[in-house]
Design an enzyme around this catalytic site. Structure first.
Site: not given
Length: 499
Positions: A122, A263, A344
């Protein structure tokens, strides 16, 4: 028999090249992250694949799995080692090649494959590797699955099975891009800075945004696994400031920043001001709940209190539940509650139908933001932000704390504030109105100012966030109140950034 993994091996030795090394702390709450070469070697990755294949069989799931890799210099070799282990465990592997993480999630639906293992670290610094895994679309593993996977791998509970096979899906990104862009074009011509920090999203994001009708200003979209300018993390101020500069230079309508595996999406408005992802979530919740009546949303404990207090959301009868931070937790809770969306603060957004399929995809988020602007003709992104009630919010701040000690520190901080509430002690000069302890501790004072301390799920860090609906000074008061408690623990190190 495949050997039992060792916690540490010395590089440039026979043992390092002939035995698996897997450090136990790499198994996180909902995915896996290691420093490649120091905490895991290629045979350790192979052991992870064998363990994942064994777990999939144990869960009663069909042993068929999608895998892809992000753009780091070593990710392809890690993926091949992982696939070797998966095939040894009897899995059919569907390889989609270089991919953003949500492309692998999409492939589960598109190819009708139940499981996923995406090789990505990530937004972590270079040197890190990891795997995001799931065995029940659109969900990814949580603590139960990760704990069991850790047991299988570290105890070498492998089960070699015949029947493993491999299939490469040529030019798979075209299918993903077609799915994203099969929609009416925007009516409003938006000039959009598309920033990728030289991460994997650079291969796909510009053409997706162009296809929906945007004029794209590319920023650091060239693939470069050294990340020469900054880490591709839209929570870091360095990336946000680079987007700001590009927005102002090109007089863009909005800046959109994607993290290393695509993402997450960060936002900078037309005035060059970053909008933290939880505030973007409030804006999207306003837009979506106007169309979908009695909408339910899930937000993480790092997120703004506006989800509960915003008068527009109240008027539209929107309901919000606060939940644990972490893409797997949030994905699962959004799915369980059949919420319209989950937001989030890190920028992971989870849209259920009709917008998405329940998984986090930075490009789906970017499209939703552009469509929100399309439904607000005559209003800029800054106008939409200014329409929210004013609060003063910190970025996500992360003091270093070793993986071996961080949960103990957080448990002590939770106890400190629980005791303070029982005794009626003041925090930042006020009584405690509310404590939320589903994930660390979120302390809310009488005036609505709040502070959060929790353990990072994927790095050796704590996470600190503060917000006040009253003033910037009160935000600083809350930070001091949280920091004073943290400084009683010598295990807590320096912050990556502060207010």
């Amino acid at each position: 028999m495949f050997p039992k993994p060792k916690p540490l091996l010395v590089p440039n030795t026979y043992a390092y090249e002939s035995e698996p090394m897997v450090k136990a702390t790499g198994f996180r709450e909902y995915d896996a992250r290691w420093l490649f070469g120091k905490e895991i070697n290629l045979m350790g990755i192979q052991a992870l694949g064998m363990g994942l294949g064994a777990l999939i069989a144990e869960l009663g799931q069909k042993q068929e799995i999608v895998t892809g890799h992000d753009f780091r210099g070593y990710s392809a070799s890690i993926k091949y080692a992982l696939m070797t282990g998966l095939m040894a465990a009897g899995c059919k592997v569907h390889d989609i090649g270089l991919a953003v993480t949500p492309m692998a999630y999409f492939a589960q639906f598109d190819l009708d494959v139940p499981c996923v293992a995406m090789v990505t670290a990530s937004h972590n610094d270079n040197g890190w590797t990891g795997v995001k895994m799931g065995a029940s679309k659109p969900l990814t593993f949580g603590p139960d699955e990760m704990t069991r996977l850790k047991e299988i791998v570290l105890n070498a509970e492998f089960k070699n099975k015949a029947g493993g096979s491999y299939q490469f899906h040529e030019n798979y990104p075209a299918r993903y891009i077609a799915d994203l862009t099969n929609r009416p074009k925007l009516k409003r011509k938006l000039k959009v800075v598309v920033a990728c920090g030289n991460g994997t999203a650079g291969a796909f994001a510009p053409q997706v945004m162009e296809a929906i009708g945007c004029e794209v200003i590319p920023l650091d979209t060239e693939l470069d696994h050294t990340f020469p300018k900054y880490n591709p993390n839209p929570e870091d101020m360095e990336m946000l400031h680079a987007i700001r500069d590009a927005v102002l230079e090109h007089k863009a309508d909005v800046g959109l920043g994607f993290d290393g595996d695509g993402d997450r999406c960060g936002v900078v408005d037309n005035a060059g001001e970053e909008i933290f992802a939880d505030k973007v979530g409030v804006m999207l919740a306003r837009d979506m709940s106007a169309v979908h009546k009695d909408a339910t949303f899930v937000v993480d404990v790092k997120s703004t209190g506006l989800f509960v207090t915003d008068p527009v959301l109240q008027k539209q009868n929107a309901k919000t539940t606060y939940w644990k931070t972490g893409h797997s937790y949030m994905k699962r809770r959004t799915n369980e509650l059949k919420a319209l969306a989950g937001f989030e603060k890190s920028g992971h957004f989870f849209f259920n139908a009709p917008v998405g399929r329940g998984y986090d995809d930075g490009l789906v988020s970017a499209i939703a933001i552009c469509e929100m602007m399309d439904r607000a003709p005559g209003k800029t992104m800054a106008d939409l932000k200014e329409a929210l009630p004013k609060t003063w919010s910190s970025p996500t701040m992360s003091p270093h704390c070793a993986d071996e000690t961080k949960y103990g520190v957080v448990a002590a901080v939770v106890k400190h504030f629980e005791d303070a509430q029982k005794k009626g002690d003041k925090v930042a000069g006020q009584s405690i109105r509310d404590l939320v302890t589903v994930n660390g501790v979120r302390v809310t004072c009488e005036d609505g100012s709040w502070g959060l301390v929790r353990a990072s799920s994927n790095k050796p860090e704590l996470v600190v966030v503060v917000e006040s609906p009253i003033s910037e000074a009160r935000m600083h008061d809350m930070f001091e109140a949280m920091n004073v408690v943290l400084r009683t623990h010598p295990e807590v190190g320096a912050y990556n950034q502060t207010i």
